[in-house]
Motif scaffolding. Structure first.
Motif: not given
Length: 241
Positions: A34-38, A218-235
């Motif tokens: 939920g936090t990452q979705a926001k 299992d990382h800080a919220v901001e780091q997880v967000t950054a990794e999700i954004k990078s994954a989206l671009k890769r995909l």
């Protein structure tokens, strides 16, 4: 008749050169989905589409689909995939979905995932769904859920990671902390079994098509967000979209 949900962001996309398109966020109870979705909603100006929200909105608005759903709910009958699909199709026609959207609680089954693929492929210029699963170690999740304690005022502690100064007592107002019934280990175990059983075929569906990535949650919220954004671009880049 279309309906809207309360989860629509007001911000414009932060990166106009990148459209995330339809995003399915997967994650077990307690991973911080939920936090990452926001965070993604704020970053890209896209709505979160929740089947629960859609169902409630249709029922409260008295749409034709909502009336059928209300009858089923009142009878204690599960709302069929077909009815849920119709509500989702109606929601996806709304203009706020053009830059993309985050799917919450849908698709839950392989049949729903297949239907969604067909629905999106029939809409000119619409990107296919990419799926990102936020993964956290089982024991860590167990501690996040079963260690949670809440004060009457809604202050949240965790006996493992954020304990109060005095066990069972709120640091701020001295009230007694409680554990919600849903935060017990027995409930968590059952929720995990349900999640894993429902999610496995959906994950495999998107993995086979090269539209799936796992992110370590299992990382800080901001780091997880950054990794999700990078994954989206890769995909998106990987599929030439």
């Amino acid at each position: 008749m279309t309906t809207s949900t309360a989860s629509e962001p007001e911000t414009a996309p932060a990166d106009k050169n990148f459209l995330p398109g339809p995003v399915l966020l997967l994650g077990a109870p307690g991973v911080g989905k939920g936090t990452q979705a926001k965070a993604l909603m704020a970053e890209y100006g896209i709505p979160q589409i929740s089947t629960g929200d859609i169902l409630r909105a249709n029922i409260s608005s008295g749409t034709a689909l909502g009336k059928v759903a209300k009858t089923l709910v009142d009878q204690g009958t599960l709302v069929s995939d077909d009815l849920v699909n119709q509500m989702v199709a109606d929601r996806l026609r709304q203009p706020d979905t053009h830059h993309g959207f985050i799917l919450d609680g849908f698709p839950r089954t392989l049949n729903q995932a297949t239907w969604l693929d067909e629905q999106l492929s029939a809409a000119p210029g619409t990107l296919p769904v990419v799926a990102i699963s936020i993964v956290v170690d089982y024991e860590q999740l167990l501690h996040r859920i079963t260690g949670r304690r809440i004060s009457p005022a809604g202050r949240i502690y965790n006996v493992y990671s954020n304990p109060p100064k005095v066990a069972g007592i709120c640091d701020v107002d001295g009230s007694s902390l409680v554990q919600r019934p849903d935060d017990s280990e027995a409930v968590f175990t059952e929720r995990m079994k349900t999640f894993e059983g429902q999610t496995a075929p959906v994950v495999e569906h998107y993995r086979k098509q090269g539209r799936f990535e796992e992110i370590d949650g299992d990382h800080a919220v901001e780091q997880v967000t950054a990794e999700i954004k990078s994954a989206l671009k890769r995909l998106r880049q990987g599929s030439g979209q």
